[in-house]
Structures are given as structure tokens and as C-alpha cells.
Design a protein around this motif. Structure first.
Motif, PDB file in Angstrom:
ATOM      1  N   VAL A 248      -5.016 -45.369   7.337  1.00 14.76           N
ATOM      2  CA  VAL A 248      -5.140 -46.254   6.171  1.00 14.76           C
ATOM      3  C   VAL A 248      -3.740 -46.648   5.711  1.00 14.76           C
ATOM      4  O   VAL A 248      -2.946 -45.793   5.301  1.00 14.76           O
ATOM      5  CB  VAL A 248      -5.889 -45.572   5.009  1.00 14.76           C
ATOM      6  N   GLY A 249      -3.427 -47.928   5.796  1.00 13.42           N
ATOM      7  CA  GLY A 249      -2.122 -48.412   5.375  1.00 13.42           C
ATOM      8  C   GLY A 249      -2.010 -48.518   3.871  1.00 13.42           C
ATOM      9  O   GLY A 249      -2.993 -48.385   3.133  1.00 13.42           O
ATOM     10  N   VAL A 250      -0.797 -48.769   3.418  1.00 10.40           N
ATOM     11  CA  VAL A 250      -0.549 -48.874   1.981  1.00 10.40           C
ATOM     12  C   VAL A 250      -1.351 -50.012   1.367  1.00 10.40           C
ATOM     13  O   VAL A 250      -1.824 -49.914   0.229  1.00 10.40           O
ATOM     14  CB  VAL A 250       0.958 -49.069   1.718  1.00 10.40           C
ATOM     15  N   ALA A 251      -1.529 -51.094   2.117  1.00 13.11           N
ATOM     16  CA  ALA A 251      -2.234 -52.262   1.596  1.00 13.11           C
ATOM     17  C   ALA A 251      -3.687 -51.961   1.255  1.00 13.11           C
ATOM     18  O   ALA A 251      -4.280 -52.653   0.415  1.00 13.11           O
ATOM     19  CB  ALA A 251      -2.150 -53.423   2.587  1.00 13.11           C
ATOM     20  N   LYS A 252      -4.269 -50.938   1.890  1.00 13.33           N
ATOM     21  CA  LYS A 252      -5.680 -50.640   1.676  1.00 13.33           C
ATOM     22  C   LYS A 252      -5.914 -49.298   0.994  1.00 13.33           C
ATOM     23  O   LYS A 252      -7.069 -48.891   0.815  1.00 13.33           O
ATOM     24  CB  LYS A 252      -6.427 -50.664   3.016  1.00 13.33           C
ATOM     25  N   ILE A 253      -4.845 -48.625   0.601  1.00 11.64           N
ATOM     26  CA  ILE A 253      -5.014 -47.286   0.022  1.00 11.64           C
ATOM     27  C   ILE A 253      -5.715 -47.341  -1.323  1.00 11.64           C
ATOM     28  O   ILE A 253      -6.488 -46.436  -1.679  1.00 11.64           O
ATOM     29  CB  ILE A 253      -3.638 -46.575  -0.102  1.00 11.64           C
ATOM     30  N   ASN A 254      -5.512 -48.401  -2.105  1.00 11.62           N
ATOM     31  CA  ASN A 254      -6.189 -48.520  -3.395  1.00 11.62           C
ATOM     32  C   ASN A 254      -7.697 -48.657  -3.222  1.00 11.62           C
ATOM     33  O   ASN A 254      -8.479 -48.126  -4.019  1.00 11.62           O
ATOM     34  CB  ASN A 254      -5.647 -49.715  -4.181  1.00 11.62           C
ATOM     35  N   LEU A 255      -8.119 -49.364  -2.162  1.00  8.82           N
ATOM     36  CA  LEU A 255      -9.545 -49.508  -1.883  1.00  8.82           C
ATOM     37  C   LEU A 255     -10.160 -48.160  -1.523  1.00  8.82           C
ATOM     38  O   LEU A 255     -11.291 -47.848  -1.937  1.00  8.82           O
ATOM     39  CB  LEU A 255      -9.766 -50.515  -0.760  1.00  8.82           C
ATOM     40  N   LEU A 256      -9.427 -47.373  -0.753  1.00 10.78           N
ATOM     41  CA  LEU A 256      -9.915 -46.050  -0.386  1.00 10.78           C
ATOM     42  C   LEU A 256     -10.025 -45.157  -1.611  1.00 10.78           C
ATOM     43  O   LEU A 256     -11.014 -44.423  -1.779  1.00 10.78           O
ATOM     44  CB  LEU A 256      -8.987 -45.428   0.648  1.00 10.78           C
ATOM     45  N   GLU A 257      -9.012 -45.207  -2.476  1.00 11.75           N
ATOM     46  CA  GLU A 257      -9.027 -44.393  -3.690  1.00 11.75           C
ATOM     47  C   GLU A 257     -10.175 -44.805  -4.612  1.00 11.75           C
ATOM     48  O   GLU A 257     -10.820 -43.953  -5.244  1.00 11.75           O
ATOM     49  CB  GLU A 257      -7.685 -44.516  -4.414  1.00 11.75           C
ATOM     50  N   ARG A 258     -10.419 -46.092  -4.701  1.00 13.74           N
ATOM     51  CA  ARG A 258     -11.537 -46.561  -5.523  1.00 13.74           C
ATOM     52  C   ARG A 258     -12.861 -46.034  -4.979  1.00 13.74           C
ATOM     53  O   ARG A 258     -13.738 -45.594  -5.738  1.00 13.74           O
ATOM     54  CB  ARG A 258     -11.561 -48.091  -5.559  1.00 13.74           C
ATOM     55  N   ALA A 259     -13.021 -46.074  -3.665  1.00 13.61           N
ATOM     56  CA  ALA A 259     -14.252 -45.582  -3.051  1.00 13.61           C
ATOM     57  C   ALA A 259     -14.443 -44.093  -3.329  1.00 13.61           C
ATOM     58  O   ALA A 259     -15.562 -43.635  -3.597  1.00 13.61           O
ATOM     59  CB  ALA A 259     -14.237 -45.857  -1.550  1.00 13.61           C
ATOM     60  N   ARG A 260     -13.356 -43.339  -3.276  1.00  9.31           N
ATOM     61  CA  ARG A 260     -13.448 -41.903  -3.548  1.00  9.31           C
ATOM     62  C   ARG A 260     -13.873 -41.647  -4.986  1.00  9.31           C
ATOM     63  O   ARG A 260     -14.670 -40.741  -5.264  1.00  9.31           O
ATOM     64  CB  ARG A 260     -12.094 -41.241  -3.277  1.00  9.31           C
ATOM     65  N   PHE A 261     -13.364 -42.456  -5.900  1.00  8.99           N
ATOM     66  CA  PHE A 261     -13.738 -42.294  -7.303  1.00  8.99           C
ATOM     67  C   PHE A 261     -15.202 -42.676  -7.525  1.00  8.99           C
ATOM     68  O   PHE A 261     -15.940 -41.967  -8.213  1.00  8.99           O
ATOM     69  CB  PHE A 261     -12.823 -43.161  -8.180  1.00  8.99           C
ATOM     70  N   GLN A 262     -15.643 -43.764  -6.938  1.00  3.98           N
ATOM     71  CA  GLN A 262     -17.016 -44.215  -7.125  1.00  3.98           C
ATOM     72  C   GLN A 262     -18.022 -43.283  -6.427  1.00  3.98           C
ATOM     73  O   GLN A 262     -19.178 -43.224  -6.835  1.00  3.98           O
ATOM     74  CB  GLN A 262     -17.183 -45.649  -6.602  1.00  3.98           C
ATOM     75  N   ARG A 263     -17.566 -42.576  -5.399  1.00 11.13           N
ATOM     76  CA  ARG A 263     -18.445 -41.601  -4.744  1.00 11.13           C
ATOM     77  C   ARG A 263     -18.459 -40.264  -5.471  1.00 11.13           C
ATOM     78  O   ARG A 263     -19.269 -39.393  -5.164  1.00 11.13           O
ATOM     79  CB  ARG A 263     -18.017 -41.385  -3.292  1.00 11.13           C
ATOM     80  N   GLY A 264     -17.531 -40.071  -6.390  1.00 13.18           N
ATOM     81  CA  GLY A 264     -17.462 -38.815  -7.122  1.00 13.18           C
ATOM     82  C   GLY A 264     -16.610 -37.764  -6.458  1.00 13.18           C
ATOM     83  O   GLY A 264     -16.583 -36.609  -6.902  1.00 13.18           O
ATOM     84  N   GLU A 265     -15.890 -38.134  -5.407  1.00  8.89           N
ATOM     85  CA  GLU A 265     -15.010 -37.175  -4.743  1.00  8.89           C
ATOM     86  C   GLU A 265     -13.792 -36.871  -5.612  1.00  8.89           C
ATOM     87  O   GLU A 265     -13.236 -35.773  -5.556  1.00  8.89           O
ATOM     88  CB  GLU A 265     -14.571 -37.733  -3.386  1.00  8.89           C
ATOM     89  N   LYS A 266     -13.368 -37.850  -6.390  1.00 10.58           N
ATOM     90  CA  LYS A 266     -12.306 -37.671  -7.374  1.00 10.58           C
ATOM     91  C   LYS A 266     -12.838 -38.156  -8.718  1.00 10.58           C
ATOM     92  O   LYS A 266     -13.433 -39.232  -8.794  1.00 10.58           O
ATOM     93  CB  LYS A 266     -11.045 -38.461  -6.983  1.00 10.58           C
ATOM     94  N   LEU A 267     -12.632 -37.375  -9.754  1.00 14.06           N
ATOM     95  CA  LEU A 267     -13.189 -37.686 -11.070  1.00 14.06           C
ATOM     96  C   LEU A 267     -12.148 -38.200 -12.051  1.00 14.06           C
ATOM     97  O   LEU A 267     -12.458 -38.436 -13.213  1.00 14.06           O
ATOM     98  CB  LEU A 267     -13.881 -36.440 -11.648  1.00 14.06           C
ATOM     99  N   ILE A 268     -10.926 -38.367 -11.581  1.00 11.19           N
ATOM    100  CA  ILE A 268      -9.858 -38.922 -12.415  1.00 11.19           C
ATOM    101  C   ILE A 268      -9.260 -40.114 -11.678  1.00 11.19           C
ATOM    102  O   ILE A 268      -8.890 -39.998 -10.505  1.00 11.19           O
ATOM    103  CB  ILE A 268      -8.750 -37.887 -12.700  1.00 11.19           C
ATOM    104  N   ALA A 269      -9.185 -41.236 -12.348  1.00  7.45           N
ATOM    105  CA  ALA A 269      -8.577 -42.439 -11.771  1.00  7.45           C
ATOM    106  C   ALA A 269      -7.453 -42.899 -12.683  1.00  7.45           C
ATOM    107  O   ALA A 269      -7.602 -42.921 -13.909  1.00  7.45           O
ATOM    108  CB  ALA A 269      -9.607 -43.551 -11.610  1.00  7.45           C
TER     109      ALA A 269
END
Length: 340
Positions: A248-269
Motif C-alpha cells: 500500500v503506497g502513501v497515496a492510498k494509505i488514507n483509504l486503508l486507514e478509513r477502511a480499518r476505522f469503518q470496519r472497527g479494527e481501529k476505534l480512533i481516527a
């Protein structure tokens, strides 16, 4: 308005000729350009859109009371800035061109970052309380402090630093560099004195790095515009590493982080103005993380429209539960004026 169907006729095009909207906006216009187009069409009456009400949304205005240590630091900083203004005013003839605007900008940036750093313990408290109540947290920041980190690494000529970097301190050192370039006779003695004051102040680190360091990068979904961040090593120092991950490149890392938050894998954004345009972080019915969002806004900013734009990240249609907003201000005169 859909990018693939909506068409407009620019002023330069012959009457009766339609061109794709993407061509009107320019290549790579992105979501921001589409939002601007939607605003223009709505104002002209050519586009209708639903308005999302505030029913069920809770707003809380929290005032962060400064500790005695923070008050002393604030007063000592004020004395430092008094010395800077006295030197600039009394030696105006020694600079090529006006420097008042440069000093004013640096001073505003300094106190903005200092007051934000003062709020970090309160942000941590609100976050812990929200997580205990089975909620998730979104923290909205205006800046990341990446410039300060780059300046610190350049000054040390190293790949790591001994501690987290202060954005407030960087505002002063950058000002001294700018004044030195405009000085006709040099100002090494004055710069040395001010840097001595800075060292004695022991200013707090940037809010973003402090929060991620406190909660841990594995628990925080960072959606900002920066490409690198500081990571603590086993020897206690902090390395400046890329936010990219394997595959995952830097250009798409925010999309990955958003997905993790929306899936509940991370609870702080943690979001910034640069990295959150068009991002949806609400309790969407189609995503696994349907906890109520507690959106903490520690930087009120100069523009109310930017704050409202940030609200839209967690309050959108198709949400299961409306969010809760916590606006934090500091018990200083400047913050009271902004909050009003």
C-alpha cells in the motif's frame, strides 16, 4: 451530479456543444472540485439536494483550564515574543523590506500550536471516556506538524530525533531564519539569545505526534496529508519513517486507514484538513463499525465554514446513529473570542 453523466458547456465552447464535466473542472480536479461545482449549481437553482438535519446530534463546549505550569510557560513565551518585537521595531532600518507581516504570522502560528498542545491531555481524557462508553472517536486537526519534523531533521542532519518535535518551537526558528535573510547587518547574537530562551521554555511536542504516541499507531487511523511520521524505536529515539505499508503506497494509505476505522479494527481516527476532504466516517449502516462517533474539534480555526465542513465527515445520510461533537477551547482571551 455524477462525474460520468453530468455535462456542462463552458464559456469558450460553441453554443449547443456539451463537454464532460471532468473537462470543465480540469484533469485531476478531485472530490473538492466536484463539491465546488455542486455549490455553484445549487446557488443557481440548477441542482437540488437534501439538507441533513441536526436532530439527535449533541454538541458540547469544553473549556480547557490551564495548569499553573502551562500558565507560566504561556507568560514566559509572551516575554520572548516581547523581546522579538522590540528587536524588530527598534531595528526596522536594519532589514530589507518590511518584516512586520512575517513576525505576525509566526506569532499566530506559535500560539496556535502552543494552545493546541495544551489541549492534548483533555483530548486524551475525552477519548478514553468515549471508548469506555463503547463509542469511537474522531479527532479533527487543522495541521500535522510535519514541517517542524523536517526542519528538526535538517538541523540535526540525522534520520532520527531524540524526542517528539514541537511545532511551536519550529515557528520561532523558522522566523529567525527568515529574519536573518532580510537582515542587512546580521543578527547572530539576537538569534542565539532567542534560541536560548526556546531551549529553556521546553515547549510541548506537536499534538498529532503526541496523540499517536500516546494511543499507539496500531490503534489510531491517521488520515492526514503527511507522508511520513515519527515512530519510537527501542533505544528511545524517534525515527522518521514512511506511512506506506507493504503493498500500500502513501497515496492510498488514507483509504486503508478509513477502511480499518469503518470496519472497527481501529476505534480512533485522526483527520486533518488536507487528508479528509470528501471522507465519510459516519456510523454507516453498511459498515461494521456502527458505534456512535464522538467528534472532538480542538482547533476552532478562523473560518466557521471549515469547522462545519469538518462536521460533515461524521454526520451524513444513511447513518445509524448521529454523532456527538466536543468543541474544545482554552481559557485564554483569544480562544474565547474565536469560540464565540
Amino acid at each position: 451530479v455524477r462525474r460520468d453523466r453530468a455535462e456542462m458547456r463552458p464559456r469558450s465552447a460553441p453554443r449547443g456543444v456539451l463537454v464532460p464535466t471532468a473537462q470543465v473542472l480540469g484533469v485531476g480536479g478531485g472530490e473538492g472540485a466536484m463539491e465546488m461545482l455542486a455549490v455553484q449549481l445549487k446557488s443557481s437553482g440548477a441542482y437540488l439536494a437534501r439538507s441533513l438535519g441536526l436532530r439527535g446530534v449533541d454538541f458540547h463546549m469544553g473549556v480547557v483550564e490551564l495548569s499553573e505550569a502551562q500558565r507560566r510557560l504561556y507568560d514566559q513565551s509572551a516575554r520572548m515574543w516581547r523581546d522579538i518585537w522590540e528587536h524588530v521595531t527598534n531595528n526596522a532600518h536594519a532589514f530589507s523590506g518590511g518584516v512586520t507581516a512575517i513576525v505576525t504570522h509566526a506569532q499566530n502560528k506559535f500560539y496556535q500550536q502552543l494552545i493546541l498542545a495544551f489541549k492534548v491531555p483533555e483530548i486524551q481524557r475525552h477519548t478514553r471516556r468515549a471508548l469506555r462508553a463503547d463509542k469511537c472517536v474522531v479527532i479533527g486537526l487543522q495541521s500535522t506538524g510535519e514541517t517542524a519534523v523536517k526542519s528538526a531533521l535538517k538541523e540535526r542532519d540525522a534520520a532520527d530525533v531524540d524526542s517528539l518535535v514541537s511545532s511551536a518551537e519550529d515557528a520561532v526558528t523558522s522566523l529567525l531564519d527568515a529574519l536573518s535573510k532580510k537582515s542587512l547587518y546580521g543578527m547572530s547574537m539576537f538569534s542565539f539569545a532567542i534560541k536560548g530562551m526556546l531551549k529553556a521554555l521546553s515547549l510541548p511536542p506537536a499534538a498529532l505526534d503526541s496523540l499517536i504516541n500516546y494511543f499507539g499507531a496500531s490503534n489510531v487511523a491517521e488520515m492526514t496529508g503527511r507522508q511520513h511520521r515519527l515512530v519510537e524505536r527501542t533505544n528511545g529515539k524517534y525515527a522518521y519513517v514512511s506511512r506506506a505499508e507493504r503493498g500500500v503506497g502513501v497515496a492510498k494509505i488514507n483509504l486503508l486507514e478509513r477502511a480499518r476505522f469503518q470496519r472497527g479494527e481501529k476505534l480512533i481516527a485522526i483527520i486533518s484538513e488536507a487528508g479528509s476532504t470528501g471522507v465519510s466516517l459516519h456510523a454507516d449502516k453498511v459498515h461494521a463499525n456502527q458505534r456512535r462517533r464522538v467528534h472532538i474539534v480542538p482547533e476552532l480555526g478562523w473560518s466557521a465554514s471549515k469547522v462545519v465542513q469538518q462536521y460533515g465527515r461524521t454526520h451524513r445520510t444513511n447513518q445509524l446513529v448521529p454523532p456527538e461533537y466536543v468543541l474544545l477551547s482554552c481559557d485564554s482571551a483569544g480562544e474565547r473570542l474565536t469560540a464565540s
